[in-house]
Design a protein around this motif. Structure first.
Motif, short mmCIF file in Angstrom:
data_model
loop_
_atom_site.label_atom_id
_atom_site.label_comp_id
_atom_site.label_asym_id
_atom_site.label_seq_id
_atom_site.Cartn_x
_atom_site.Cartn_y
_atom_site.Cartn_z
N GLY A 84 -99.79 4.75 -23.27
CA GLY A 84 -100.77 4.51 -22.22
C GLY A 84 -101.17 5.82 -21.57
N LYS A 85 -102.22 5.79 -20.80
CA LYS A 85 -102.67 6.99 -20.14
C LYS A 85 -102.26 6.98 -18.67
CE LYS A 85 -106.70 7.64 -23.09
NZ LYS A 85 -106.07 8.13 -24.20
N GLY A 86 -101.11 6.43 -18.38
CA GLY A 86 -100.65 6.34 -17.00
C GLY A 86 -99.51 7.29 -16.70
N MET A 87 -99.11 8.10 -17.70
CA MET A 87 -97.98 9.01 -17.49
C MET A 87 -98.10 10.16 -18.47
SD MET A 87 -94.02 8.20 -18.31
CE MET A 87 -92.87 9.52 -18.56
N ALA A 88 -97.70 11.32 -18.04
CA ALA A 88 -97.56 12.49 -18.93
C ALA A 88 -96.22 13.12 -18.63
CB ALA A 88 -98.69 13.48 -18.69
N GLY A 89 -95.55 13.55 -19.68
CA GLY A 89 -94.20 14.10 -19.55
C GLY A 89 -93.22 13.12 -20.16
N GLY A 90 -92.08 13.61 -20.59
CA GLY A 90 -91.07 12.74 -21.20
C GLY A 90 -90.25 12.01 -20.16
N TRP A 91 -89.26 11.31 -20.64
CA TRP A 91 -88.42 10.53 -19.73
C TRP A 91 -87.50 11.41 -18.91
CZ3 TRP A 91 -90.41 6.27 -18.56
CH2 TRP A 91 -91.11 5.52 -19.49
N GLN A 92 -87.32 12.67 -19.30
CA GLN A 92 -86.50 13.60 -18.52
C GLN A 92 -87.33 14.33 -17.46
OE1 GLN A 92 -83.26 13.42 -18.84
NE2 GLN A 92 -83.65 11.92 -20.45
N SER A 93 -88.63 14.15 -17.46
CA SER A 93 -89.51 14.80 -16.48
C SER A 93 -89.42 14.08 -15.14
CB SER A 93 -90.96 14.77 -16.98
OG SER A 93 -91.46 13.44 -16.94
N SER A 94 -90.04 14.66 -14.13
CA SER A 94 -90.05 14.03 -12.80
C SER A 94 -90.76 12.68 -12.84
CB SER A 94 -90.73 14.95 -11.78
OG SER A 94 -89.97 16.12 -11.61
#
Length: 194
Positions: A84-94
């Motif tokens: 989806g285009k609702g998040m950028a960054g991995g699961w370890q990101s903020s």
């Protein structure tokens, strides 16, 4: 700012901390759900604990060995940021930590996002469905410096009330204000006190 939301947030303020803005929100469409293996197992309800305490020891051990939470089928693909285009960054990101903490709280679909002169934090209602009085729980907190930009109603996005929250590690997540008119006021209040 809704007075009920403001009162809920004030209960979680630290001594001499000043409330800047509050907004009722939920994850925007396209925000992925964290994989189940990143979430802590849910705590059993009080009734469930009482029932388990009365079971014979062998059944208690079996329940603990199997776990209380139904896990995703191992063959099922875990969703990622590309879903989806609702998040950028991995699961370890903020942004990923925000979504993991939110899912781990297991509260209502609606959250209360709060910004103070010191920090950002989020609350969710964890009361049972039959209870009319909300019981708020804080599930996420970061210092003010961790959030660099809050952009309301970004250009090219048709969704009303959408806010993009960008973090210092360059990750971002989108939320939608329950009352779309509150998004711009929340974003501008948060930006004024950076």
């Amino acid at each position: 700012m809704n007075q009920d939301r403001r009162l809920q947030a004030e209960e979680f303020l630290q001594p001499e901390e000043r409330l800047i803005a509050v907004c009722a929100c939920e994850p925007a469409p396209g925000v992925p759900n964290p994989p189940e293996d990143l979430l802590a197992p849910p705590e059993p309800a009080a009734l469930g604990r009482r029932i388990e305490d009365r079971l014979p020891r062998s059944l208690q051990q079996l329940l603990k060995a199997r776990g209380h939470d139904p896990r995703r089928d191992p063959g099922e693909r875990a969703p990622g940021p590309a879903d989806g285009k609702g998040m950028a960054g991995g699961w370890q990101s903020s942004a990923g930590r925000f979504l993991i903490d939110r899912a781990g709280a297991r509260g209502s679909a609606t959250d209360v996002l709060v910004v103070t002169d010191r920090r950002w934090f989020a609350l969710t209602d964890v009361s049972p469905l039959w209870q009319s009085t909300p019981v708020m729980k804080q599930y996420w907190e970061v210092p003010r410096s961790a959030v660099t930009v809050v952009r309301a109603n970004a250009a090219g996005v048709l969704q009303k009330g959408r806010m993009d929250i960008e973090f210092a590690d360059l990750s971002w997540v989108c939320v939608t204000a329950l009352t779309p008119a509150e998004a711009s006021a929340f974003a501008s209040a948060a930006a004024r006190y950076r």
